[in-house]
Enzyme design. Structure first.
Site, PDB file in Angstrom:
ATOM      1  N   ASP A  13      42.976  51.411  34.555  1.00  0.00           N
ATOM      2  CA  ASP A  13      42.123  50.292  34.150  1.00  0.00           C
ATOM      3  C   ASP A  13      42.081  50.291  32.623  1.00  0.00           C
ATOM      4  O   ASP A  13      42.455  51.286  31.981  1.00  0.00           O
ATOM      5  CB  ASP A  13      40.706  50.455  34.719  1.00  0.00           C
ATOM      6  CG  ASP A  13      39.779  49.307  34.300  1.00  0.00           C
ATOM      7  OD1 ASP A  13      40.195  48.135  34.423  1.00  0.00           O
ATOM      8  OD2 ASP A  13      38.660  49.569  33.813  1.00  0.00           O
ATOM      9  N   TYR A  45      40.558  44.546  27.504  1.00  0.00           N
ATOM     10  CA  TYR A  45      41.820  43.824  27.619  1.00  0.00           C
ATOM     11  C   TYR A  45      41.534  42.311  27.717  1.00  0.00           C
ATOM     12  O   TYR A  45      42.364  41.501  27.363  1.00  0.00           O
ATOM     13  CB  TYR A  45      42.554  44.229  28.918  1.00  0.00           C
ATOM     14  CG  TYR A  45      43.308  45.541  28.901  1.00  0.00           C
ATOM     15  CD1 TYR A  45      43.165  46.480  27.878  1.00  0.00           C
ATOM     16  CD2 TYR A  45      44.198  45.846  29.936  1.00  0.00           C
ATOM     17  CE1 TYR A  45      43.873  47.677  27.904  1.00  0.00           C
ATOM     18  CE2 TYR A  45      44.912  47.040  29.965  1.00  0.00           C
ATOM     19  CZ  TYR A  45      44.741  47.951  28.952  1.00  0.00           C
ATOM     20  OH  TYR A  45      45.444  49.135  28.986  1.00  0.00           O
ATOM     21  N   GLY A  46      40.348  42.009  28.241  1.00  0.00           N
ATOM     22  CA  GLY A  46      40.048  40.644  28.679  1.00  0.00           C
ATOM     23  C   GLY A  46      39.981  39.554  27.628  1.00  0.00           C
ATOM     24  O   GLY A  46      39.865  38.384  27.972  1.00  0.00           O
ATOM     25  N   CYS A  76      42.352  46.801  37.716  1.00  0.00           N
ATOM     26  CA  CYS A  76      41.886  45.944  36.631  1.00  0.00           C
ATOM     27  C   CYS A  76      42.394  44.536  36.928  1.00  0.00           C
ATOM     28  O   CYS A  76      43.618  44.331  37.034  1.00  0.00           O
ATOM     29  CB  CYS A  76      42.478  46.473  35.311  1.00  0.00           C
ATOM     30  SG  CYS A  76      42.134  45.444  33.881  1.00  0.00           S
ATOM     31  N   ASN A  77      41.490  43.599  37.094  1.00  0.00           N
ATOM     32  CA  ASN A  77      41.885  42.226  37.398  1.00  0.00           C
ATOM     33  C   ASN A  77      42.724  41.638  36.266  1.00  0.00           C
ATOM     34  O   ASN A  77      43.683  40.905  36.490  1.00  0.00           O
ATOM     35  CB  ASN A  77      40.646  41.347  37.586  1.00  0.00           C
ATOM     36  CG  ASN A  77      39.841  41.715  38.811  1.00  0.00           C
ATOM     37  OD1 ASN A  77      39.978  41.123  39.866  1.00  0.00           O
ATOM     38  ND2 ASN A  77      38.977  42.709  38.689  1.00  0.00           N
ATOM     39  N   CYS A 187      35.801  41.366  37.927  1.00  0.00           N
ATOM     40  CA  CYS A 187      36.249  42.360  36.944  1.00  0.00           C
ATOM     41  C   CYS A 187      35.737  43.685  37.469  1.00  0.00           C
ATOM     42  O   CYS A 187      34.580  43.779  37.926  1.00  0.00           O
ATOM     43  CB  CYS A 187      35.640  42.050  35.575  1.00  0.00           C
ATOM     44  SG  CYS A 187      35.760  43.409  34.383  1.00  0.00           S
ATOM     45  N   THR A 188      36.559  44.710  37.414  1.00  0.00           N
ATOM     46  CA  THR A 188      36.181  45.970  38.069  1.00  0.00           C
ATOM     47  C   THR A 188      35.040  46.706  37.360  1.00  0.00           C
ATOM     48  O   THR A 188      34.474  47.640  37.923  1.00  0.00           O
ATOM     49  CB  THR A 188      37.406  46.900  38.210  1.00  0.00           C
ATOM     50  OG1 THR A 188      38.010  47.075  36.921  1.00  0.00           O
ATOM     51  CG2 THR A 188      38.423  46.320  39.168  1.00  0.00           C
ATOM     52  N   HIS A 189      34.711  46.292  36.162  1.00  0.00           N
ATOM     53  CA  HIS A 189      33.543  46.888  35.498  1.00  0.00           C
ATOM     54  C   HIS A 189      32.230  46.389  36.133  1.00  0.00           C
ATOM     55  O   HIS A 189      31.219  47.098  36.107  1.00  0.00           O
ATOM     56  CB  HIS A 189      33.514  46.514  34.013  1.00  0.00           C
ATOM     57  CG  HIS A 189      34.460  47.309  33.150  1.00  0.00           C
ATOM     58  ND1 HIS A 189      35.821  47.123  33.176  1.00  0.00           N
ATOM     59  CD2 HIS A 189      34.228  48.285  32.232  1.00  0.00           C
ATOM     60  CE1 HIS A 189      36.390  47.952  32.295  1.00  0.00           C
ATOM     61  NE2 HIS A 189      35.442  48.667  31.714  1.00  0.00           N
TER      62      HIS A 189
HETATM   63  N1  DGL Z   1      38.118  45.993  34.266  1.00  0.00           N
HETATM   64  C1  DGL Z   1      38.918  44.915  33.847  1.00  0.00           C
HETATM   65  C2  DGL Z   1      39.082  43.833  34.893  1.00  0.00           C
HETATM   66  O1  DGL Z   1      38.949  44.092  36.054  1.00  0.00           O
HETATM   67  C3  DGL Z   1      38.781  44.283  32.531  1.00  0.00           C
HETATM   68  C4  DGL Z   1      38.046  44.636  31.465  1.00  0.00           C
HETATM   69  C5  DGL Z   1      38.530  44.321  30.089  1.00  0.00           C
HETATM   70  O2  DGL Z   1      38.292  43.221  29.596  1.00  0.00           O
HETATM   71  O3  DGL Z   1      39.114  45.218  29.555  1.00  0.00           O
HETATM   72  O4  DGL Z   1      39.361  42.711  34.576  1.00  0.00           O
END
Ligand code: DGL
Length: 267
Positions: A13, A45-46, A76-77, A187-189
Site C-alpha cells: 500500500d 499516492y492519491g 491500495c485502490n 480507499c484502504t485507509h
Molecule cells: N490506501 C490508498 C487507497 O486505497 C491510498 C492512499 C493514498 O492516497 O496514498 O487508495
C-alpha cells in the site's frame, strides 16, 4: 508437497491503509506468512500523477519480490487503478489481486437510495473507476466524494473526533442527503476511520442508519481463492503464521503504528 506453499504472501500500500485488507487476510488464512510493504515515504499516492504512482508501485513490488512471495495483494485502490493492468502483464504467473471501491456490493445491497463513494481524487479520476460506475451504477444514484488529505489522519494515527468532524463537515456533509443509504470506503485507509465516520453521521446529521461498505474482506477472499486455484495455500498445521511489516519511511514508528493498526479492535 509443493515447496512454494511455504512462501509468504506479499501485500503493498502507499502507507498504512492496506493493513485493513491484511487483517482480513490474516483472519481468513491464519497459518500463512505475510510480508507487508507500506510506502509511507511517498504517501499519499492519491494526488500524484498516474505515471508517478505506477513507478512507485512497480518499485514496491520489486522489493516484495525479493522476499520470494507466492502471491501479491495490491491493497491500495489508487495503486490498483494506476498499475494493476501492467503488473498482470509483467508477472503473468504470480497470483495477484487488486482492490477497487466496493460499488458492486453496495448496489447489490441497495434499497434505492443514494450511495456515496469516498476515495482519493486519483482513484475517482481513473478510467477504471468510470468503468465500475458504468458497469454497475446504471439506474442508481452513485456519487463520488473526493477525500483529499484524509489519508494523513490514518498515517498519523490521529483519530481525534473533533478534528475529523471538521474534515467531514467540509468534505462529506455537502454530499449527504436524506436518501443517502450507504457510503463506500474506496480507499484502504478509511476503514480505520469507521467509528469516526459513524460518530460524525450520528451526532452531526442525526443519521444512524447509513451503512459503511468496504472491499477488504472481498479482496482477501479473492486472494485466498487465487492461491487455492494454484495449489499454493499452506498445509493445515494449526500453527499461526507471522506478519512482517516493512515501511519506507525514515520514521521508525511507522512499523510500530502498523502493528497497532493490525491489532486495532474492529467495529
Ligand atoms: N490506501 C490508498 C487507497 O486505497 C491510498 C492512499 C493514498 O492516497 O496514498 O487508495
Amino acid at each position: 508437497m509443493n515447496p512454494d506453499k511455504n512462501k509468504p504472501i506479499g501485500f503493498m500500500d502507499s502507507g498504512l491503509g492496506g493493513i485493513s485488507v491484511l487483517r482480513e487476510a490474516v483472519k481468513l488464512m491464519p497459518e500463512e506468512n505475510f510480508v507487508y510493504y507500506g510506502d509511507s515515504a511517498n504517501v499519499p499516492y492519491g494526488n500524484k500523477p498516474r505515471e508517478e504512482i505506477r513507478r512507485l508501485t512497480f518499485r514496491v513490488v520489486d522489493r516484495l519480490l525479493e522476499y520470494d512471495i507466492k502471491g501479491l495483494a495490491i491493497a491500495c485502490n489508487t495503486a490498483t487503478s494506476a498499475a494493476v493492468k501492467d503488473l498482470r502483464i509483467m508477472y503473468p504467473d504470480l497470483p495477484l489481486v487488486g482492490i477497487e471501491p466496493a460499488i458492486k456490493p453496495a448496489i447489490e445491497q441497495s434499497r434505492g437510495g443514494r450511495i456515496l463513494v469516498m476515495a482519493t481524487p486519483m482513484t475517482i479520476k481513473q478510467e477504471k473507476f468510470r468503468h465500475l460506475l458504468e458497469t454497475y451504477g446504471e439506474g442508481h444514484e452513485v456519487v463520488s466524494v473526493p477525500c483529499d488529505g484524509l489519508v494523513s489522519f490514518v498515517e498519523n494515527c490521529m483519530f481525534d473526533q473533533e478534528l475529523l468532524n471538521v474534515y467531514f463537515k467540509k468534505h462529506l456533509s455537502p454530499f449527504l442527503t436524506d436518501n443517502t443509504e450507504s457510503i463506500v470506503l474506496g480507499c484502504t485507509h478509511y476503514p480505520f476511520l469507521k467509528s469516526n465516520i459513524l460518530e460524525f453521521l450520528r451526532t452531526k446529521h442525526k443519521r444512524e442508519n447509513i451503512v459503511l461498505i468496504d472491499g477488504s474482506f472481498g479482496t482477501a477472499r479473492e486472494l485466498k481463492r487465487r492461491l487455492r486455484e494454484k495449489d499454493l495455500l499452506k498445509e493445515t498445521t494449526g500453527i499461526p503464521g507471522h506478519v512482517e511489516i516493512i515501511n519506507s519511511s525514515s520514521d521508525s514508528e511507522m512499523v510500530e503504528k502498523s502493528y497497532a493498526l493490525l491489532n486495532m479492535p474492529e467495529i
